[in-house]
Design a protein around this motif. Structure first.
Motif, mmCIF file in Angstrom:
data_model
loop_
_atom_site.group_PDB
_atom_site.id
_atom_site.type_symbol
_atom_site.label_atom_id
_atom_site.label_comp_id
_atom_site.label_asym_id
_atom_site.label_seq_id
_atom_site.Cartn_x
_atom_site.Cartn_y
_atom_site.Cartn_z
ATOM 1 N N GLN A 125 0.423 -1.644 -0.225
ATOM 2 C CA GLN A 125 -0.274 0.004 -0.292
ATOM 3 C C GLN A 125 1.008 1.514 0.230
ATOM 4 N N PRO A 126 0.972 1.805 -0.629
ATOM 5 C CA PRO A 126 1.500 3.198 -0.853
ATOM 6 C C PRO A 126 1.004 4.608 0.329
ATOM 7 N N TRP A 128 1.204 8.093 0.735
ATOM 8 C CA TRP A 128 2.147 9.822 -0.278
ATOM 9 C C TRP A 128 2.681 10.571 1.033
ATOM 10 N N ARG A 132 -1.725 12.152 1.233
ATOM 11 C CA ARG A 132 -2.776 11.420 0.378
ATOM 12 C C ARG A 132 -2.660 11.709 -1.429
ATOM 13 N N ARG A 133 -3.368 10.730 -1.930
ATOM 14 C CA ARG A 133 -3.273 10.119 -3.477
ATOM 15 C C ARG A 133 -3.287 11.442 -4.242
ATOM 16 N N PHE A 137 -3.377 10.884 -10.736
ATOM 17 C CA PHE A 137 -2.775 9.292 -10.341
ATOM 18 C C PHE A 137 -3.677 8.261 -10.608
ATOM 19 N N GLU A 139 -5.221 4.148 -10.021
ATOM 20 C CA GLU A 139 -5.030 3.071 -8.999
ATOM 21 C C GLU A 139 -4.031 2.163 -10.265
ATOM 22 N N ASP A 142 -0.398 1.934 -9.797
ATOM 23 C CA ASP A 142 0.359 2.748 -8.276
ATOM 24 C C ASP A 142 1.490 1.157 -8.830
ATOM 25 N N CYS A 147 4.158 -0.476 -5.934
ATOM 26 C CA CYS A 147 2.756 -0.931 -4.678
ATOM 27 C C CYS A 147 1.485 -1.963 -5.801
ATOM 28 N N TYR A 149 -1.217 -2.933 -7.462
ATOM 29 C CA TYR A 149 -2.530 -2.002 -8.538
ATOM 30 C C TYR A 149 -4.235 -2.300 -8.866
ATOM 31 N N GLU A 230 5.486 11.546 -6.692
ATOM 32 C CA GLU A 230 3.610 12.400 -6.885
ATOM 33 C C GLU A 230 4.178 13.002 -8.151
ATOM 34 N N ARG A 291 -7.381 11.455 -14.461
ATOM 35 C CA ARG A 291 -7.033 9.750 -14.557
ATOM 36 C C ARG A 291 -6.717 9.610 -16.044
#
Length: 325
Positions: A125-126, A128, A132-133, A137, A139, A142, A147, A149, A230, A291
């Motif tokens: 699990q990321p 950040w 927060r993501r 970005f 998923e 990931d 991480c 995905y 990021e 995204r």
């Protein structure tokens, strides 16, 4: 048919003093496991100052050993150094900027009571840096930050390959196939390459035809994502490097095996991700268009890297060497 729960050696590969606190946190998370590791091997990649500093820090510790990478610079040779020194029947790998949850080794070790199991991976699990993501970005990408995905199967299931930063292998299987190949994964150079665990897992499955390779998403680690990763610039660079790496994997094991999982990912997982992003954009949800665009761009850049890598591999005959443990 089942056997005893095996002992586990944990290998953490390190290469920079910039991650000093991260390395200490990773080692501490291994020490806190509900199923204790036999030992933790910290393998330092051609950095004598860091190796001496770690050796002083852990001096007198019964279960932590600090080793120098005895092979060429890079993550693959560092892992092979750890495997060669390990005493456990199972060798688990943890990234130097990650921490494992308390039952991480418990879930790994108990899977090996089935003698057919040769590798077990977990869920990463990321964490950040921005807490927060980033809204743009996806998923589905990931893996860019090391991480798990969207698109990986849930639960405990058979897979083609595990992901190297949160993985374990039966040591005898690693010895059988000669360990990780150098020249595919990261080697301290500018481009963030990968793919060495995919190539190894495919070779392993061929060498041991009844082998089971699993992912158990209860075996969780938390992987730090620094601010620099990021940004979209890193996203594109990492995607391009992955394409280069996939070309080397395909040259080593054949495009059929080397790209089998990627075909499903590109034809099913990514289109669904684009559709979700566009739907979110139409509903006024933040980041939806970003995204969708990032997925399209990421696929295009990865494909470009693969094409460039394929041409280079044909001209140069590949630049990787099979590992030895």
């Amino acid at each position: 048919m089942s056997g005893p729960v095996p002992g586990v050696s944990v290998v953490i590969c390190a290469y920079t003093e910039d991650r000093w606190q991260d390395i200490l946190a990773a080692v501490a998370s291994v020490a806190a496991q509900s199923y204790p590791a036999l030992e933790t091997l910290v393998v330092v990649d051609h950095h004598p100052v860091l190796r001496r500093r770690l050796a002083r820090h852990f001096a007198g510790g019964r279960r932590v050993r600090v080793l120098a990478n005895t092979g060429p610079r890079g993550l693959s040779a560092g892992r092979n150094t750890g495997v060669a020194a390990a005493v456990g029947e199972v060798v688990a790998f943890l990234d130097d900027d990650a921490v494992a949850e308390r039952d991480w080794l418990h879930h790994f070790a108990h899977a090996y009571t089935d003698p057919r199991v040769m590798a077990v991976g977990g869920r990463t699990q990321p964490v950040w840096a921005s807490r927060r993501r980033p809204a743009w970005f996806p998923e589905e990408f990931d893996w860019v930050v090391g991480c798990s995905y969207r698109g990986l199967p849930p639960g405990r299931t058979v897979v083609r390959n595990v992901l190297g930063g949160n993985a374990s292998f039966r040591r005898s299987a690693l010895v059988t196939v000669g360990g990780f190949a150098s020249g595919i994964g990261r080697d301290g150079q500018r481009l963030p390459l990968g793919g060495e665990e995919t190539e190894l897992c495919i070779r392993l499955a061929r060498a041991v035809p009844d082998a089971l390779l699993l992912i158990d998403d209860r075996a969780v680690i938390h992987h730090r994502v620094p601010a620099a990763r990021e940004r979209f610039g890193y996203f594109g660079t990492r995607a391009y490097a992955e394409g280069l790496s996939k070309a080397l994997v395909a040259r080593s094991v054949g495009a059929g095996a080397g790209l089998a999982s990627e075909r499903r990912y590109t034809t099913r997982v990514l289109p669904a991700g684009v559709a979700r992003g566009l739907r979110d954009a139409l509903l006024g949800r933040p980041g939806g268009a970003g995204r969708a665009g990032a997925i399209v761009a990421g696929l295009a850049v990865t494909t470009g890297g693969y094409l460039v890598g394929s041409v280079r591999a044909r001209r140069q005959g590949g630049r990787f060497t099979r590992g030895t443990v």
